[in-house]
Design a protein around this motif. Sequence first.
Motif, PDB file in Angstrom:
ATOM      1  N   GLU A   6      13.118  35.268 -38.796  1.00 49.94           N
ATOM      2  CA  GLU A   6      13.735  34.479 -37.733  1.00 49.94           C
ATOM      3  C   GLU A   6      14.457  35.398 -36.753  1.00 49.94           C
ATOM      4  N   ASP A  19      17.805  36.331 -34.180  1.00 51.60           N
ATOM      5  CA  ASP A  19      19.236  36.527 -34.418  1.00 51.60           C
ATOM      6  C   ASP A  19      20.021  35.499 -33.598  1.00 51.60           C
ATOM      7  N   ASP A  20      20.436  34.418 -34.259  1.00 51.18           N
ATOM      8  CA  ASP A  20      21.177  33.368 -33.559  1.00 51.18           C
ATOM      9  C   ASP A  20      22.521  33.874 -33.047  1.00 51.18           C
ATOM     10  N   ALA A  26      22.062  35.613 -29.722  1.00 50.07           N
ATOM     11  CA  ALA A  26      21.798  34.638 -28.666  1.00 50.07           C
ATOM     12  C   ALA A  26      23.069  33.894 -28.281  1.00 50.07           C
ATOM     13  N   SER A  27      23.901  33.565 -29.266  1.00 49.85           N
ATOM     14  CA  SER A  27      25.156  32.858 -28.981  1.00 49.85           C
ATOM     15  C   SER A  27      26.114  33.731 -28.177  1.00 49.85           C
ATOM     16  N   ARG A  31      17.874  37.345 -28.837  1.00 53.27           N
ATOM     17  CA  ARG A  31      17.584  36.733 -30.140  1.00 53.27           C
ATOM     18  C   ARG A  31      16.544  37.537 -30.909  1.00 53.27           C
TER      19      ARG A  31
END
Length: 338
Positions: free
Chosen positions: A19, A21-22, A25-26, A54
């Motif tokens: 997945e 990297d949240d 991105a945040s 991300r």
Amino acid sequence: MSGIASLAELRTRLANLPEGDDGAASAIAERQSRLTKPQGSLGRLEELVAWLGRWQGRETPRLDDVSVLVFAGNHGVVARGVSAYPVSVTAQMVANFERGGAAINQICKSVGASLRVVSLKLDAPTGDFTQQVAMSEAEFIEAVAAGYDAVPASADLVCLGEMGIGNTTAASALAASLLGGGGERWAGRGTGLDDEGMARKREAIDAGLALHRTHHQDPLAASMIFGGRELAAILGAALAARRYRVPVLLDGFVATAAAAPLARLNPSALDHAQVAHCSAEAGHRGLCAELGMRPILDLDMRLGEGSGAALSVSVLRAALACHLGMATFDEAGVDERG
């Protein structure tokens, strides 16, 4: 090396994808909220920076190492009169790429991207899918592995494109197999077909779908039956980029169709990818809609060569420059909205 030796191994790779990297991105979204502009006023430029971060796993994305990969292959279905050009043009255009004389060479220079062209057995066209499968499982896996191995794990961004006379016919047949419809829905004029050529192209697509009607329900099998080596290589490259967490720009209709089997097998498989531009080739807009992917540019281009993907790098560079270079409200001494 890819280590992919069979369709079963390829399916295993698709079942367990890393997945993004949240957190990165945040953090990017939080900085965007403090820049000297109304909230969301840079539109997709803001989204694209967050997407880069991300998948690079960086709160400060970069585009220092942008790699354009163009895969070249030939197609047996060209014998059905589905292209305005002979298969010999594929190798001639590859030579033109290597001399620096094609559009993709100029665009890569203009956006600061490196170009690598990977030829895939140009002297051995795939089978004519109106008579047989385009590739055996071994041939398909070999091409997938070639694409997988071409992706540099250290890249900040990879652009995927193709060169192959007849490959819009292969892409159209593959899209029809995956999404329904026939030649009427998916066939376009490709390299400039006249009306008679278009009729032959639609007929070839429909003949292939009829011949393989009981064997193409599986997306990977469909790619093997209808696709080409360059399409299989794009599929492999897109998968490798996901494993390495490298964001991807897909060029037009052919590249999008080539990667589509991944999304049909795993709906999140192309989350690390953007469609760079909406090709003027018939069917691309519908294909993007089916995949839920919104192209970055829409310039009526239909050249291939990775040209639209490379051109879209300029948009990403502008988006990143705004994100990194703009002052925040505090830094600029500008009052925020009350």
